[in-house]
Design a protein around this motif. Structure first.
Motif, PDB file in Angstrom:
ATOM      1  N   ASN A   1      38.668  24.305  43.488  1.00 25.49           N
ATOM      2  CA  ASN A   1      38.537  24.608  42.070  1.00 25.49           C
ATOM      3  C   ASN A   1      39.301  25.911  41.769  1.00 25.49           C
ATOM      4  OD1 ASN A   1      37.712  25.254  39.476  1.00 25.49           O
ATOM      5  ND2 ASN A   1      35.649  24.489  39.787  1.00 25.49           N
ATOM      6  N   LEU A   2      40.586  25.764  41.495  1.00 22.22           N
ATOM      7  CA  LEU A   2      41.447  26.923  41.274  1.00 22.22           C
ATOM      8  C   LEU A   2      41.087  27.669  40.000  1.00 22.22           C
ATOM      9  CD1 LEU A   2      44.810  25.291  42.352  1.00 22.22           C
ATOM     10  CD2 LEU A   2      43.400  26.877  43.664  1.00 22.22           C
ATOM     11  N   ASN A   3      40.681  26.943  38.970  1.00 22.99           N
ATOM     12  CA  ASN A   3      40.301  27.595  37.717  1.00 22.99           C
ATOM     13  C   ASN A   3      39.121  28.536  37.927  1.00 22.99           C
ATOM     14  OD1 ASN A   3      42.302  26.396  36.160  1.00 22.99           O
ATOM     15  ND2 ASN A   3      41.050  24.609  35.735  1.00 22.99           N
ATOM     16  N   LEU A   4      38.165  28.112  38.732  1.00 20.57           N
ATOM     17  CA  LEU A   4      37.005  28.962  39.010  1.00 20.57           C
ATOM     18  C   LEU A   4      37.427  30.184  39.832  1.00 20.57           C
ATOM     19  CD1 LEU A   4      34.000  29.496  38.768  1.00 20.57           C
ATOM     20  CD2 LEU A   4      33.646  28.022  40.758  1.00 20.57           C
ATOM     21  N   LEU A   5      38.310  29.992  40.785  1.00 24.35           N
ATOM     22  CA  LEU A   5      38.814  31.119  41.578  1.00 24.35           C
ATOM     23  C   LEU A   5      39.465  32.159  40.668  1.00 24.35           C
ATOM     24  CD1 LEU A   5      39.565  32.559  44.230  1.00 24.35           C
ATOM     25  CD2 LEU A   5      41.576  31.074  44.352  1.00 24.35           C
ATOM     26  N   ILE A   6      40.311  31.710  39.772  1.00 25.63           N
ATOM     27  CA  ILE A   6      40.999  32.618  38.850  1.00 25.63           C
ATOM     28  C   ILE A   6      39.994  33.313  37.934  1.00 25.63           C
ATOM     29  CG2 ILE A   6      42.634  32.735  36.919  1.00 25.63           C
ATOM     30  CD1 ILE A   6      44.100  30.341  38.371  1.00 25.63           C
ATOM     31  N   LYS A   7      39.054  32.557  37.418  1.00 25.24           N
ATOM     32  CA  LYS A   7      38.036  33.105  36.511  1.00 25.24           C
ATOM     33  C   LYS A   7      37.226  34.202  37.202  1.00 25.24           C
ATOM     34  CE  LYS A   7      34.000  31.686  33.851  1.00 25.24           C
ATOM     35  NZ  LYS A   7      33.133  30.555  33.484  1.00 25.24           N
ATOM     36  N   ILE A   8      36.784  33.946  38.419  1.00 23.83           N
ATOM     37  CA  ILE A   8      35.991  34.932  39.152  1.00 23.83           C
ATOM     38  C   ILE A   8      36.846  36.149  39.511  1.00 23.83           C
ATOM     39  CG2 ILE A   8      34.772  35.367  41.329  1.00 23.83           C
ATOM     40  CD1 ILE A   8      33.658  32.494  41.107  1.00 23.83           C
ATOM     41  N   ARG A   9      38.097  35.913  39.909  1.00 24.30           N
ATOM     42  CA  ARG A   9      38.993  37.033  40.225  1.00 24.30           C
ATOM     43  C   ARG A   9      39.155  37.944  39.013  1.00 24.30           C
ATOM     44  NH1 ARG A   9      44.037  37.895  39.093  1.00 24.30           N
ATOM     45  NH2 ARG A   9      44.646  35.727  38.746  1.00 24.30           N
ATOM     46  N   HIS A  10      39.365  37.339  37.834  1.00 22.28           N
ATOM     47  CA  HIS A  10      39.513  38.120  36.600  1.00 22.28           C
ATOM     48  C   HIS A  10      38.221  38.886  36.304  1.00 22.28           C
ATOM     49  CE1 HIS A  10      43.293  36.610  34.519  1.00 22.28           C
ATOM     50  NE2 HIS A  10      43.267  35.970  35.668  1.00 22.28           N
ATOM     51  N   LYS A  11      37.100  38.184  36.407  1.00 19.87           N
ATOM     52  CA  LYS A  11      35.788  38.780  36.094  1.00 19.87           C
ATOM     53  C   LYS A  11      35.514  39.998  36.977  1.00 19.87           C
ATOM     54  CE  LYS A  11      30.888  37.601  35.981  1.00 19.87           C
ATOM     55  NZ  LYS A  11      29.896  36.556  36.266  1.00 19.87           N
ATOM     56  N   LYS A  12      35.965  39.944  38.228  1.00 22.99           N
ATOM     57  CA  LYS A  12      35.715  41.039  39.169  1.00 22.99           C
ATOM     58  C   LYS A  12      36.808  42.102  39.124  1.00 22.99           C
ATOM     59  CE  LYS A  12      32.461  38.532  41.799  1.00 22.99           C
ATOM     60  NZ  LYS A  12      31.719  38.463  43.013  1.00 22.99           N
TER      61      LYS A  12
ATOM     62  N   SER B   1      49.924  26.163  48.045  1.00 23.19           N
ATOM     63  CA  SER B   1      49.767  26.649  49.411  1.00 23.19           C
ATOM     64  C   SER B   1      48.445  26.143  49.972  1.00 23.19           C
ATOM     65  CB  SER B   1      49.784  28.181  49.412  1.00 23.19           C
ATOM     66  OG  SER B   1      49.637  28.673  50.716  1.00 23.19           O
ATOM     67  N   LYS B   2      48.467  25.676  51.204  1.00 21.79           N
ATOM     68  CA  LYS B   2      47.241  25.195  51.829  1.00 21.79           C
ATOM     69  C   LYS B   2      46.359  26.375  52.203  1.00 21.79           C
ATOM     70  CE  LYS B   2      48.998  20.867  53.495  1.00 21.79           C
ATOM     71  NZ  LYS B   2      48.829  19.818  54.449  1.00 21.79           N
ATOM     72  N   ILE B   3      45.067  26.146  52.125  1.00 14.08           N
ATOM     73  CA  ILE B   3      44.095  27.184  52.427  1.00 14.08           C
ATOM     74  C   ILE B   3      43.395  26.846  53.736  1.00 14.08           C
ATOM     75  CG2 ILE B   3      42.009  28.344  51.630  1.00 14.08           C
ATOM     76  CD1 ILE B   3      44.178  28.823  49.712  1.00 14.08           C
ATOM     77  N   THR B   4      43.443  27.759  54.675  1.00 13.98           N
ATOM     78  CA  THR B   4      42.682  27.590  55.907  1.00 13.98           C
ATOM     79  C   THR B   4      41.277  28.127  55.674  1.00 13.98           C
ATOM     80  OG1 THR B   4      43.258  29.772  56.767  1.00 13.98           O
ATOM     81  CG2 THR B   4      44.769  27.942  57.312  1.00 13.98           C
ATOM     82  N   ILE B   5      40.357  27.776  56.528  1.00 13.19           N
ATOM     83  CA  ILE B   5      38.996  28.291  56.395  1.00 13.19           C
ATOM     84  C   ILE B   5      38.994  29.800  56.576  1.00 13.19           C
ATOM     85  CG2 ILE B   5      38.302  27.914  58.784  1.00 13.19           C
ATOM     86  CD1 ILE B   5      36.076  27.418  55.709  1.00 13.19           C
ATOM     87  N   ASP B   6      39.848  30.312  57.464  1.00 12.62           N
ATOM     88  CA  ASP B   6      39.927  31.768  57.656  1.00 12.62           C
ATOM     89  C   ASP B   6      40.379  32.472  56.375  1.00 12.62           C
ATOM     90  OD1 ASP B   6      39.101  31.688  60.311  1.00 12.62           O
ATOM     91  OD2 ASP B   6      41.146  31.576  61.083  1.00 12.62           O
ATOM     92  N   LEU B   7      41.364  31.899  55.704  1.00 13.00           N
ATOM     93  CA  LEU B   7      41.837  32.482  54.449  1.00 13.00           C
ATOM     94  C   LEU B   7      40.753  32.393  53.377  1.00 13.00           C
ATOM     95  CD1 LEU B   7      43.974  33.785  52.702  1.00 13.00           C
ATOM     96  CD2 LEU B   7      44.968  31.517  52.330  1.00 13.00           C
ATOM     97  N   ALA B   8      40.081  31.263  53.303  1.00 11.01           N
ATOM     98  CA  ALA B   8      38.997  31.100  52.326  1.00 11.01           C
ATOM     99  C   ALA B   8      37.911  32.151  52.562  1.00 11.01           C
ATOM    100  CB  ALA B   8      38.421  29.692  52.410  1.00 11.01           C
ATOM    101  N   LEU B   9      37.591  32.399  53.814  1.00 10.19           N
ATOM    102  CA  LEU B   9      36.566  33.400  54.138  1.00 10.19           C
ATOM    103  C   LEU B   9      37.033  34.809  53.788  1.00 10.19           C
ATOM    104  CD1 LEU B   9      35.270  31.924  57.512  1.00 10.19           C
ATOM    105  CD2 LEU B   9      34.002  32.071  55.337  1.00 10.19           C
TER     106      LEU B   9
ATOM    107  N   LEU C   1      36.402  39.046  47.216  1.00 12.61           N
ATOM    108  CA  LEU C   1      35.789  38.863  45.896  1.00 12.61           C
ATOM    109  C   LEU C   1      34.272  38.950  45.933  1.00 12.61           C
ATOM    110  CD1 LEU C   1      38.009  35.965  44.474  1.00 12.61           C
ATOM    111  CD2 LEU C   1      38.140  38.417  43.954  1.00 12.61           C
ATOM    112  N   ASN C   2      33.723  39.153  47.138  1.00 15.57           N
ATOM    113  CA  ASN C   2      32.274  39.230  47.310  1.00 15.57           C
ATOM    114  C   ASN C   2      31.576  38.019  46.664  1.00 15.57           C
ATOM    115  OD1 ASN C   2      29.937  40.422  48.298  1.00 15.57           O
ATOM    116  ND2 ASN C   2      29.585  41.562  46.403  1.00 15.57           N
ATOM    117  N   LEU C   3      32.079  36.831  47.025  1.00 22.11           N
ATOM    118  CA  LEU C   3      31.565  35.583  46.458  1.00 22.11           C
ATOM    119  C   LEU C   3      30.193  35.252  47.042  1.00 22.11           C
ATOM    120  CD1 LEU C   3      34.768  33.344  46.759  1.00 22.11           C
ATOM    121  CD2 LEU C   3      33.934  34.538  44.718  1.00 22.11           C
ATOM    122  N   THR C   4      29.354  34.659  46.213  1.00 18.34           N
ATOM    123  CA  THR C   4      28.088  34.131  46.709  1.00 18.34           C
ATOM    124  C   THR C   4      28.388  32.839  47.465  1.00 18.34           C
ATOM    125  OG1 THR C   4      27.684  32.754  44.770  1.00 18.34           O
ATOM    126  CG2 THR C   4      26.857  35.048  44.697  1.00 18.34           C
TER     127      THR C   4
END
Length: 81
Positions: A2-13, A40-48, A54-57
């Motif tokens: 969900n790229l839109n959510l990633l962008i939204k949270i990045r902006h919010k923070k 770009s593909k995302i690895t689990i390491d990059l996601a983490l 972003l201090n994501l829940t």
């Protein structure tokens, strides 16, 4: 993903793409931009790493990086003639 959510949270923070690129040790923001554009593909390491930056829940992390719906599949039938 969900790229839109990633962008939204990045902006919010309050993080810019340049800031994210720097924190991920990329040379410039163009590399991070590829992630947010789905090029770009995302690895689990990059996601983490993104989760930590972003201090994501756990809920936000799952909603961004993992599909929460079952994708429709198609079954092919073989017929004998």
């Amino acid at each position: 993903m969900n790229l839109n959510l990633l962008i939204k949270i990045r902006h919010k923070k309050g993080f810019t793409q340049s800031c994210m690129a720097e924190k991920l040790s990329y040379k410039n923001k163009a590399s991070y931009c590829l992630i947010e554009n789905g090029k770009s593909k995302i690895t689990i390491d990059l996601a983490l790493k993104i989760k930590d930056i972003l201090n994501l829940t756990e809920e936000e992390f799952k909603r961004i990086f993992f599909e929460d719906k079952v994708l429709e599949t198609q079954t092919y039938k073989t017929y004998c003639i």
